[in-house]
Design a protein around this motif. Sequence first.
Motif, PDB file in Angstrom:
ATOM      1  N   THR A   1      12.338 -22.170  27.971  1.00 51.86           N
ATOM      2  CA  THR A   1      13.758 -22.519  27.896  1.00 51.86           C
ATOM      3  C   THR A   1      14.155 -23.182  26.580  1.00 51.86           C
ATOM      4  N   ALA A   2      13.162 -23.649  25.818  1.00 48.65           N
ATOM      5  CA  ALA A   2      13.410 -24.405  24.589  1.00 48.65           C
ATOM      6  C   ALA A   2      14.175 -25.698  24.877  1.00 48.65           C
ATOM      7  N   LEU A   3      14.048 -26.216  26.104  1.00 49.13           N
ATOM      8  CA  LEU A   3      14.669 -27.483  26.476  1.00 49.13           C
ATOM      9  C   LEU A   3      13.569 -28.529  26.673  1.00 49.13           C
ATOM     10  N   PRO A   4      13.631 -29.649  25.957  1.00 50.10           N
ATOM     11  CA  PRO A   4      12.610 -30.688  26.138  1.00 50.10           C
ATOM     12  C   PRO A   4      12.821 -31.435  27.444  1.00 50.10           C
ATOM     13  N   LEU A   5      11.725 -31.844  28.045  1.00 51.38           N
ATOM     14  CA  LEU A   5      11.793 -32.630  29.276  1.00 51.38           C
ATOM     15  C   LEU A   5      11.937 -34.104  28.901  1.00 51.38           C
ATOM     16  N   HIS A   6      12.872 -34.781  29.543  1.00 47.37           N
ATOM     17  CA  HIS A   6      13.078 -36.198  29.240  1.00 47.37           C
ATOM     18  C   HIS A   6      11.822 -36.989  29.602  1.00 47.37           C
ATOM     19  N   PRO A   7      11.398 -37.932  28.754  1.00 45.11           N
ATOM     20  CA  PRO A   7      10.174 -38.689  29.060  1.00 45.11           C
ATOM     21  C   PRO A   7      10.268 -39.520  30.329  1.00 45.11           C
ATOM     22  N   ARG A   8      11.477 -39.766  30.838  1.00 46.08           N
ATOM     23  CA  ARG A   8      11.637 -40.502  32.091  1.00 46.08           C
ATOM     24  C   ARG A   8      12.014 -39.591  33.256  1.00 46.08           C
TER      25      ARG A   8
ATOM     26  N   PRO B   1      11.823 -37.710  36.609  1.00 43.30           N
ATOM     27  CA  PRO B   1      11.001 -38.030  37.786  1.00 43.30           C
ATOM     28  C   PRO B   1       9.754 -37.156  37.881  1.00 43.30           C
ATOM     29  N   TYR B   2       8.640 -37.787  38.127  1.00 41.64           N
ATOM     30  CA  TYR B   2       7.345 -37.163  38.374  1.00 41.64           C
ATOM     31  C   TYR B   2       6.719 -36.491  37.148  1.00 41.64           C
ATOM     32  N   ALA B   3       7.501 -35.865  36.279  1.00 41.21           N
ATOM     33  CA  ALA B   3       6.944 -35.014  35.223  1.00 41.21           C
ATOM     34  C   ALA B   3       7.082 -35.591  33.825  1.00 41.21           C
ATOM     35  N   GLY B   4       7.940 -36.574  33.618  1.00 38.90           N
ATOM     36  CA  GLY B   4       8.142 -37.124  32.289  1.00 38.90           C
ATOM     37  C   GLY B   4       6.887 -37.789  31.747  1.00 38.90           C
ATOM     38  N   ASP B   5       6.730 -37.753  30.435  1.00 39.78           N
ATOM     39  CA  ASP B   5       5.532 -38.315  29.812  1.00 39.78           C
ATOM     40  C   ASP B   5       5.356 -39.804  30.109  1.00 39.78           C
ATOM     41  N   LEU B   6       6.445 -40.512  30.381  1.00 37.37           N
ATOM     42  CA  LEU B   6       6.367 -41.961  30.533  1.00 37.37           C
ATOM     43  C   LEU B   6       6.530 -42.465  31.967  1.00 37.37           C
ATOM     44  N   VAL B   7       6.625 -41.560  32.942  1.00 36.40           N
ATOM     45  CA  VAL B   7       6.938 -42.038  34.298  1.00 36.40           C
ATOM     46  C   VAL B   7       5.781 -42.794  34.947  1.00 36.40           C
ATOM     47  N   PHE B   8       4.567 -42.608  34.444  1.00 34.44           N
ATOM     48  CA  PHE B   8       3.441 -43.373  34.972  1.00 34.44           C
ATOM     49  C   PHE B   8       2.949 -44.372  33.925  1.00 34.44           C
ATOM     50  N   THR B   9       3.878 -44.855  33.123  1.00 34.90           N
ATOM     51  CA  THR B   9       3.578 -45.820  32.072  1.00 34.90           C
ATOM     52  C   THR B   9       4.381 -47.088  32.321  1.00 34.90           C
ATOM     53  N   ALA B  10       3.726 -48.209  32.308  1.00 31.16           N
ATOM     54  CA  ALA B  10       4.408 -49.484  32.524  1.00 31.16           C
ATOM     55  C   ALA B  10       4.377 -50.302  31.246  1.00 31.16           C
ATOM     56  N   PHE B  11       5.525 -50.733  30.800  1.00 21.23           N
ATOM     57  CA  PHE B  11       5.619 -51.607  29.646  1.00 21.23           C
ATOM     58  C   PHE B  11       5.515 -53.080  30.066  1.00 21.23           C
ATOM     59  N   SER B  12       5.969 -53.378  31.269  1.00 24.09           N
ATOM     60  CA  SER B  12       6.005 -54.755  31.736  1.00 24.09           C
ATOM     61  C   SER B  12       4.612 -55.237  32.119  1.00 24.09           C
ATOM     62  N   GLY B  13       4.258 -56.430  31.642  1.00 25.61           N
ATOM     63  CA  GLY B  13       2.966 -56.995  31.996  1.00 25.61           C
ATOM     64  C   GLY B  13       2.825 -57.237  33.488  1.00 25.61           C
ATOM     65  N   SER B  14       3.903 -57.677  34.147  1.00 26.20           N
ATOM     66  CA  SER B  14       3.828 -57.918  35.592  1.00 26.20           C
ATOM     67  C   SER B  14       3.641 -56.619  36.357  1.00 26.20           C
ATOM     68  N   HIS B  15       4.279 -55.542  35.866  1.00 23.68           N
ATOM     69  CA  HIS B  15       4.079 -54.237  36.499  1.00 23.68           C
ATOM     70  C   HIS B  15       2.631 -53.792  36.325  1.00 23.68           C
ATOM     71  N   GLN B  16       2.105 -53.941  35.101  1.00 27.13           N
ATOM     72  CA  GLN B  16       0.714 -53.550  34.856  1.00 27.13           C
ATOM     73  C   GLN B  16      -0.239 -54.302  35.775  1.00 27.13           C
ATOM     74  N   ASP B  17      -0.006 -55.576  35.946  1.00 29.89           N
ATOM     75  CA  ASP B  17      -0.880 -56.384  36.791  1.00 29.89           C
ATOM     76  C   ASP B  17      -0.815 -55.932  38.243  1.00 29.89           C
ATOM     77  N   ALA B  18       0.407 -55.682  38.744  1.00 35.68           N
ATOM     78  CA  ALA B  18       0.556 -55.261  40.141  1.00 35.68           C
ATOM     79  C   ALA B  18      -0.081 -53.894  40.379  1.00 35.68           C
ATOM     80  N   ILE B  19       0.102 -52.988  39.422  1.00 35.41           N
ATOM     81  CA  ILE B  19      -0.475 -51.651  39.563  1.00 35.41           C
ATOM     82  C   ILE B  19      -1.994 -51.724  39.543  1.00 35.41           C
ATOM     83  N   ALA B  20      -2.550 -52.514  38.632  1.00 33.22           N
ATOM     84  CA  ALA B  20      -4.007 -52.652  38.561  1.00 33.22           C
ATOM     85  C   ALA B  20      -4.566 -53.196  39.873  1.00 33.22           C
ATOM     86  N   LYS B  21      -3.897 -54.183  40.464  1.00 28.88           N
ATOM     87  CA  LYS B  21      -4.357 -54.739  41.739  1.00 28.88           C
ATOM     88  C   LYS B  21      -4.224 -53.713  42.864  1.00 28.88           C
TER      89      LYS B  21
END
Length: 561
Positions: A315-322, A324-344
């Motif tokens: 399609t020559a259409l880029p997928l938004h990084p956010r 749902p489910y498929a974006g490059d960044l949807v399983f990426t956490a910038f927040s330290g508290s989010h990272q900690d909760a996910i790791a636990k």
Amino acid sequence: MLANPSSKYRAIAHVDLPDRQWPSRALTQAPIWLSTDLRDGNQALFEPMNRARKLCLFHELVRIGFKEIEVGFPSASRTDFEIVRHLIDADLIPDDVTPMVITQLREDLIAETVRSVAGARRVIVHFYNAIAPVWREIVFGMGVPQIIEMVEHHIALFKRLAAAHPQTQWVLQYSPETFCMAELEVSLAVCNAAIRAWDAGPQRSMIVNLPTTVEVSTPNVFADQIEWMDRRLERREHIVLSVHPHNDRGTGVACAEQALLAGAQRVEGCLFGNGERSGNLDVVTLALNLYTLGIAPGLDFSDIAAVARVAEECTALPLHPRHPYAGDLVFTAFSGSHQDAIAKGFAAQRPGDVWRVPYLPIDPHDLGRTYDSIVRVNSQSGKGGIAFLLQRDHGVAMPRRMQIEFSAIVQAMADASETELGSEQVWQLFEQAYLVPAAPASGLAYHAHRLFDAPEGQGIELELLAEDGSVKVCRGTGNGPVAATVAALGLPLRIDSYEERSLGHGADASAMAIVEAAWPGVPGARFGVGVHAHIVTAAVLAVLSAVARFPQEARPLAASV
């Protein structure tokens, strides 16, 4: 300041349905899926797909598991006509897949449509015409009786033309375009007229498709409209009730979910929500929403990144990084508290348990993804800061997904050292991760290579240094040095992307090659990097770098090379 909307815009009338049932229902099964990527999605592209891209996307839709695919508008496009004929004449449509073609209510267009699909095992022919007041009054200048007469006349014509091709099983789909803006009594009258004209019954399949041609109300109003129609359509047991939501208000997925609660059995949409204006229903999001409810969607998105790459290429259409489910960044956490909760959450999760990881509504591994954390290198930098330092100080421009991967490596070092990392430390980590030759014990130490021409394309003879100091030779061919290197290694490696960079300027500049690779059964992708004065050598080194970055148990090379 926005103008006063109450004097300019009119709300869609409330549906009189005091005993509505859909709010108390729960979704229990997936709908019938119809992909309209090749028609509705294609007509929304700045540059419509050519034959090769359309055929590529068709085969991907089949692989994903779509059993109904709208393949085009053959009476309006010569390209669509030729593609439809090619699919049929070359027997490229699996027996369990039904193509659909669309046409307006015009005698010449209907005749051409029938000609385009004659001989297919089974085909859906999609009729549509707009019925809402603004179209009746402004565009067509027709009353409701005239519209009903037009629908009946053209369906009768289609029946006569289809009868001349008894080897094909013909299915009629009728869409009252602009349904969501029309009076329900008018929609019902027109749809029932179509049902009677086609004589829908056990041996005469029919689909009634109710579209939100332009989304103009909240999803609950659309659900009320669907339930109202579901209760009143004639010969309901012989009708498949379908919906085709658009996304003008950003609620296309919600409209589809609530329409399924209200009696719809089938949905039409596009991968990742492509389509005119704000797009069609995003079938990927809807399917994976069902998956998170414990409902098997019947569509295979276990390698969501590969699906996204095919869609982007076609399609020559880029997928938004956010996205749902498929974006490059949807399983990426910038927040330290989010990272900690996910790791636990990951630490507490046990195989076979119900998924309970904070901030992650789905297990990334189910989609072939991994959880990638983001790191602060200093007070000003996160993922972007790492990329900035490498590009500014070392000339390395990483692809976005590689930035995500490498940032996790830097995060581990920052956590271990409990300090912020400088530019040279980041570069040392980059060298260790991607550029340091693998130990000979892995069978991956590069020694030399030679290119040769082969009937299949590019050939390569690759010399690898073994643990005992001997040199092992392997050969392979492919459509270029990268593919030939993978073939020579004899590994089930899939190269998803390849990029070249120049480090420095002038004749003495080194070349950098970057590959993104995937390995069957190993979630996520890995990047490999090669740097050399010659770009082909850099490409070979990049492939070897990528292989070395997969777990040892996934790459038993000793026997293969």
